[in-house]
Design an enzyme around this catalytic site. Structure first.
Site, PDB file in Angstrom:
ATOM      1  N   LYS A  78       0.852  -1.190   0.000  1.00 50.62           N
ATOM      2  CA  LYS A  78       0.000   0.000   0.000  1.00 50.62           C
ATOM      3  C   LYS A  78       0.890   1.243   0.000  1.00 50.62           C
ATOM      4  O   LYS A  78       1.939   1.257   0.653  1.00 50.62           O
ATOM      5  CB  LYS A  78      -0.894  -0.030   1.252  1.00 50.62           C
ATOM      6  CG  LYS A  78      -1.975   1.047   1.282  1.00 50.62           C
ATOM      7  CD  LYS A  78      -2.891   0.848   2.497  1.00 50.62           C
ATOM      8  CE  LYS A  78      -3.972   1.914   2.592  1.00 50.62           C
ATOM      9  NZ  LYS A  78      -4.873   1.685   3.737  1.00 50.62           N
ATOM     10  N   SER A 153      -9.760   1.756   2.873  1.00 50.44           N
ATOM     11  CA  SER A 153      -8.873   2.507   2.010  1.00 50.44           C
ATOM     12  C   SER A 153      -7.851   1.646   1.269  1.00 50.44           C
ATOM     13  O   SER A 153      -7.244   2.124   0.315  1.00 50.44           O
ATOM     14  CB  SER A 153      -8.121   3.553   2.842  1.00 50.44           C
ATOM     15  OG  SER A 153      -7.270   2.933   3.784  1.00 50.44           O
ATOM     16  N   SER A 177      -9.973  -0.631   6.981  1.00 48.55           N
ATOM     17  CA  SER A 177      -9.350  -0.429   5.668  1.00 48.55           C
ATOM     18  C   SER A 177      -8.696  -1.656   5.039  1.00 48.55           C
ATOM     19  O   SER A 177      -8.350  -1.632   3.867  1.00 48.55           O
ATOM     20  CB  SER A 177      -8.323   0.702   5.746  1.00 48.55           C
ATOM     21  OG  SER A 177      -8.985   1.947   5.766  1.00 48.55           O
TER      22      SER A 177
END
Lengths: 489, 477
Positions: A78, A153, A177
């Protein structure tokens, strides 16, 4: 010829160790698939093809007996995890082109375990969002249906794993997330206990809630990755110094007598029928595996979303204040004063959702409101923590939905932030209490979109979560159902 | 109308730990810009603070010396504000649960002894430094100071005069020095002081509106700024005006202060508990260990010197004016030097030599064994005092060998009666008039004769012996 992309990370690692396939071969294949398919999904923000191939060749040359189970397996990170010399943008204009001078602890641990990073994964800006649509660089599309969001996210992480653009991915979870995008994209993801994985090098959103964790094809892959990630780190004062048990070797322990609690508050009458049915069916599967299903109460849940948005926004308003155009990242040009430099850089550099949360956070911390909002939210946090303690007096693991429903269409959620926040009802209490929780596919809705079930355990009981999920996946095939949308749809 | 000045102080002390408060970077003063920083103290994305426990020990040590109640479970808080010298845009400080509260400091002024209350003390990190280049119209930032540990000590509004403020700061500086936790150099910014001041009609027990003065870089500046600000406020009030609550900056060159910002513009720092740092636990056992290892403070030494060595108050004060000086004195005594002799030498020659050379007591080149040997030679009558002072000057800078120096230069006192008698006889013969004067009862002439004898003996005659022989010979005549 074997289609390597259909293997799990552990299966690929075994094939590499046995010499059935080379690391450069699978890395090259993954990079080609990304080049071909990711134009649609947009799961990667930066693809580090050259570095990945260099590393693949080096790892292949060093391949020896006894390497770890993930040696040579390509994956993605990420974009809020610091990578030395590689852009780390948090999907924000403000950090466009920013290359940190150091690696996050988890990145170092993965490298030591023989991981091959393919690049950096798309996300909501500074991890603020539930759909990965707040990314400055454009939204992630769900591989199951490209008109739908991948969740957020860590949407890029979930989409990449679902689309076979990497065998596993590292995400972060502040209020769901990892778990929510895993559910939307039909993959498995785990948010570890707060303090069990180092946050050093994870760009902070809400420091008291953030935790790094893996997303993978199944629970076994997540166990293997988490075993690498977890452990005390002297560079993170909130990481817990203790012995972390093995996860992978414990996966097959039977569930006999394990009490799985269904909290009444998580299945209200207004909950979507398909979601409720899928999760209850999952309970049934586990019962047949020897677990006992008990109805439990989880008091305090009704405060979770409000408390979460107050506390997370408060911390975010402080954590994101450093992006002011002075030291690094993007800066507004042509400003005449310091104040103008600050104002224009931050006004033009941050997206709407980040600004909304920073303003909310600054408000709840301001004098005159601190007691009413921030202190009250801390009290609510204590109530929720107490609620979980009470529930774990009656059971070993909690089973709940991850989200009220499957992935929404692109653009559907952004217009109504309050409704979007409400969708975090099942995931945020876990972060407030610092508990470990796992999200696994447990069925499809009427439109053929994946739905997820969430397992929650007491602190440092990741082993139990992974065992239960692994048992479930032995008897079901939801985690193996192939995406039908996207390029093949 | 009679006015009373009411003053409270906020003092920032830089703690002299080797590394910073939350990372391993050096705290040394004067490094090249941005040569002593890392991702943590520069607030890079993803970097996290880790507490340097040595700072806590220093802070607790100071808290206990100031009589504060130490907070058993402390926390850090974030103080949020934007400024380019603050890379995280928040300062890690302590608001809700600081190191300690409710202490007191005894001060002595001409008016007598007084107790100043300590409101609280807390740890926090220093910020960086902005350097403005007016020529290039640029501002550059040096982050070397970022994260250097500071201790902020806040008093109650207990001061009434500048003299009391200076006495408190002297006492505080001495305490910090004896604890070895700070070098307290105002010129390097390791001791900084903000003055909160208000005035009120004498006899009133209501506090007036106060101002805060910053940029006070010396005790002299503090005293002058207090005088200026008290007068300014009295004038405002006497003219029927109102004092505005504001922050003022002292300009040493203009000998005046001017307003920086008023209360309407004060920032809301939005303090909240620092989530990156767990609570700091200071147990009773740990406090005891710190107490056990604590060096004696100046106050304790003065009591000891008076009781054990019978030294007068003045000597006690002088000897403890500096930690290194006190240590030097104690080492002399431990080597067998009589306390009063040692004290006289330290207060006289040692301090004189230091000030002549512009040296700090830490930089004292001569060592206690050298001075002890010198004092012993005087005690034994082998050197007269004047020669000893010359020897002291000669060996001071190199810490030379006293015995060797005296031998090499033939400085030992002439105590051979034969030599002295012969010299006296010669002098008496050469100076008949003074001899006659002495016999006629003129005391002054005796001194002249002693001087002549000493001169012939190159100053090395034992004065006692010379006087005895002279008296004897004169008596004979």
């Amino acid at each position: 010829m074997t289609q390597w992309e259909h293997l799990t990370a552990l299966e690929l690692g075994r094939a590499i160790a046995r010499g059935e396939v080379t690391i450069p071969e699978v890395t090259q294949g993954a990079l080609e698939r990304i080049a071909r398919e990711d134009q649609v999904y947009h799961s990667y923000l930066t693809v580090t093809g050259e570095q990945a191939m260099d590393r693949a060749h080096r790892l292949q040359a060093q391949l020896a007996k006894g390497v770890g189970p993930l040696y040579g397996v390509p994956m993605g990170l990420k974009d809020n995890l610091c990578t030395r010399g590689v852009p780390t943008t948090c999907a924000s204009k403000l950090l466009e082109g920013f290359c940190p001078p150091y690696n996050a602890t988890v990145v170092e641990r993965l490298e030591a375990a023989g991981g091959v990073s393919l690049g950096k994964l798309n996300m909501d800006e500074f991890a603020m969002g539930s759909t990965s649509e707040t990314s400055h660089f454009g939204p992630v599309r769900n591989p199951w249906d490209t008109q739908r969001v991948a969740g957020g996210s860590s949407g890029g992480a979930a989409a990449a794993v679902a689309a076979g653009l990497g065998w596993y991915a590292i995400g972060s979870d502040t209020g769901g997330s990892i778990r929510q995008p895993a559910a939307y994209c039909g993959v498995t993801g785990i948010k570890p206990t707060y303090g069990s994985v180092s946050r050093y090098g994870l760009v902070a959103y809400a420091s008291s809630l953030d935790q790094v964790g893996p997303l993978g094809r199944d629970a076994a892959d997540c166990a293997a990755v988490l075993e690498v990630l977890q452990g005390w780190d002297r560079r993170d004062a909130t990481s817990v110094e203790r012995t972390y048990g093995p996860l992978l070797s414990q996966l097959n322990q039977p569930l006999n007598g394990l009490r799985i609690g269904l909290p009444a508050q998580c299945f209200p009458p207004e909950l979507d029928g398909q979601t409720a049915r899928c999760v209850r069916q999952a309970a049934q599967v586990l019962k047949e595996r020897g677990a006992r299903i008990v109805e439990v109460s989880l008091p305090g849940l009704e405060y979770a979303v409000a408390a979460y948005y107050i506390l997370a926004s408060a911390e975010a308003s402080s954590n994101l204040a450093r992006y002011d155009g002075v030291k690094y990242g993007w800066r507004a040009e042509g400003t005449q004063s310091l104040e103008e430099l600050y104002c224009r850089t931050r006004t033009q550099g941050f997206g709407l959702e980040a600004k909304r949360r920073m303003l909310l956070g600054a408000f709840v911390l301001s004098s005159g409101h601190y007691e009413d909002y921030y202190r009250t939210a801390l009290r609510a946090r204590a109530v929720i923590d107490q609620g979980f303690r009470q529930a774990f007096g009656q059971c070993d693991v909690l089973l709940t939905p991850v989200t009220p429903a499957a992935a929404p269409r692109l653009g559907e959620s952004l217009s109504n932030p309050l409704e979007m926040y409400q969708g975090d009802l099942y995931t945020v209490p876990v972060n407030l209490a610092g508990l470990p929780a796992l999200s696994m596919p447990c069925g499809l809705d009427g439109e053929g979109l994946p739905l997820g079930a969430q397992l929650i355990a007491p602190r440092f009981e990741e082993g139990v979560l992974l065992r239960v999920a692994h048992a479930f996946q032995q008897d079901t095939a939801y985690h193996k159902v192939q995406r039908r949308g996207g390029l093949e749809g | 109308m009679m006015w009373e000045t009411v003053i409270g102080l906020e003092t920032h002390v830089e703690l002299s730990t080797r590394s910073k408060l939350f990372c391993g970077c050096s705290t040394a003063f004067g490094g090249a810009p941005n040569s002593q920083c890392c991702p943590v103290c520069m607030g890079m994305p993803g970097a996290l603070p880790v507490l340097n426990r040595a700072v806590v020990d220093y802070a607790v040590q100071v808290g206990m010396a100031l009589g504060c109640a130490i907070t058993p479970v402390q926390r850090f808080d974030r103080k949020n504000y934007f400024y380019p010298d603050l890379p995280k845009a928040y300062q890690i400080s302590q608001l809700y649960l600081p190191v300690g509260r409710d202490g007191q400091v005894e001060i002595d002024t001409a008016a007598g002894r007084k107790t100043i209350g300590i409101h609280e003390l807390h740890m926090e990190e220093d910020a960086g430094k902005l350097m403005h280049d007016p020529w290039l119209e640029q501002t550059r930032v040096d982050y070397n100071r970022c994260g250097v540990p500071l201790l902020e000590i806040v008093t109650r509004p207990d001061f009434r005069t500048a003299e009391e403020v200076v006495a408190y700061l002297e006492k505080l500086k001495e305490t910090l020095h004896y604890l070895g936790v700070s070098d307290c150099k105002m010129e390097e910014g390791s001791l900084r002081c903000d003055v909160n001041l208000s005035v009120r009609p004498a006899g009133s027990d209501v506090l007036g509106t106060r101002t805060e003065m910053k940029n006070l870089n010396s005790f002299k500046a503090i005293a002058r700024a207090i005088g200026y600000e008290a007068r300014r406020q009295m004038e405002v009030l006497e003219e029927g005006g109102q004092v505005v609550q504001e922050t003022r900056r002292w300009d040493e060159n203009k000998d005046a202060s001017y307003a920086m910002r008023s209360k309407e513009n004060t920032q809301d720092y939005r303090y909240f508990p620092e989530p990156d740092l767990p609570p700091v636990v200071v147990s009773e056992e740990h406090k005891q260990r710190l107490l056990d290892s604590r060096p004696e403070l100046g106050e304790e030494k003065r009591r000891l010197y008076a009781q054990q060595y019978g030294l007068p108050a003045y000597d006690c004060q002088m000897l403890t004016s500096h930690r290194a000086l006190a240590a030097f004195f104690e080492a002399l005594v431990a080597l067998g030097t009589p306390a009063k002799q040692g004290a006289n030498w330290v207060m006289g020659q040692v301090l004189g030599a230091l000030s002549a050379r512009g040296l700090a007591p830490e930089a004292l080149p001569i060592t206690p064994p050298t001075l002890a040997a010198l004092i012993r030679m005087v005690e034994e009558g082998r050197l007269n005092r004047n020669t000893a002072v010359k020897v002291f000057e000669a060996v001071f800078d190199q810490d030379g060998d006293v015995e060797a120096y005296v031998a090499a230069h033939g400085l030992e006192q002439v105590r051979d009666t034969g030599v002295v008698e012969r010299t006296v006889a010669q002098v008496l013969e050469e100076h008949p008039q003074p001899v006659a004067d002495v016999r006629a009862g003129k005391e002054k002439a005796f001194g002249f004769l002693v001087g002549q004898v000493m001169r012939r003996l190159a100053g090395q005659g034992d004065p006692q012996l010379v006087r005895e022989v002279l008296q004897e010979k004169l008596g004979e005549g």
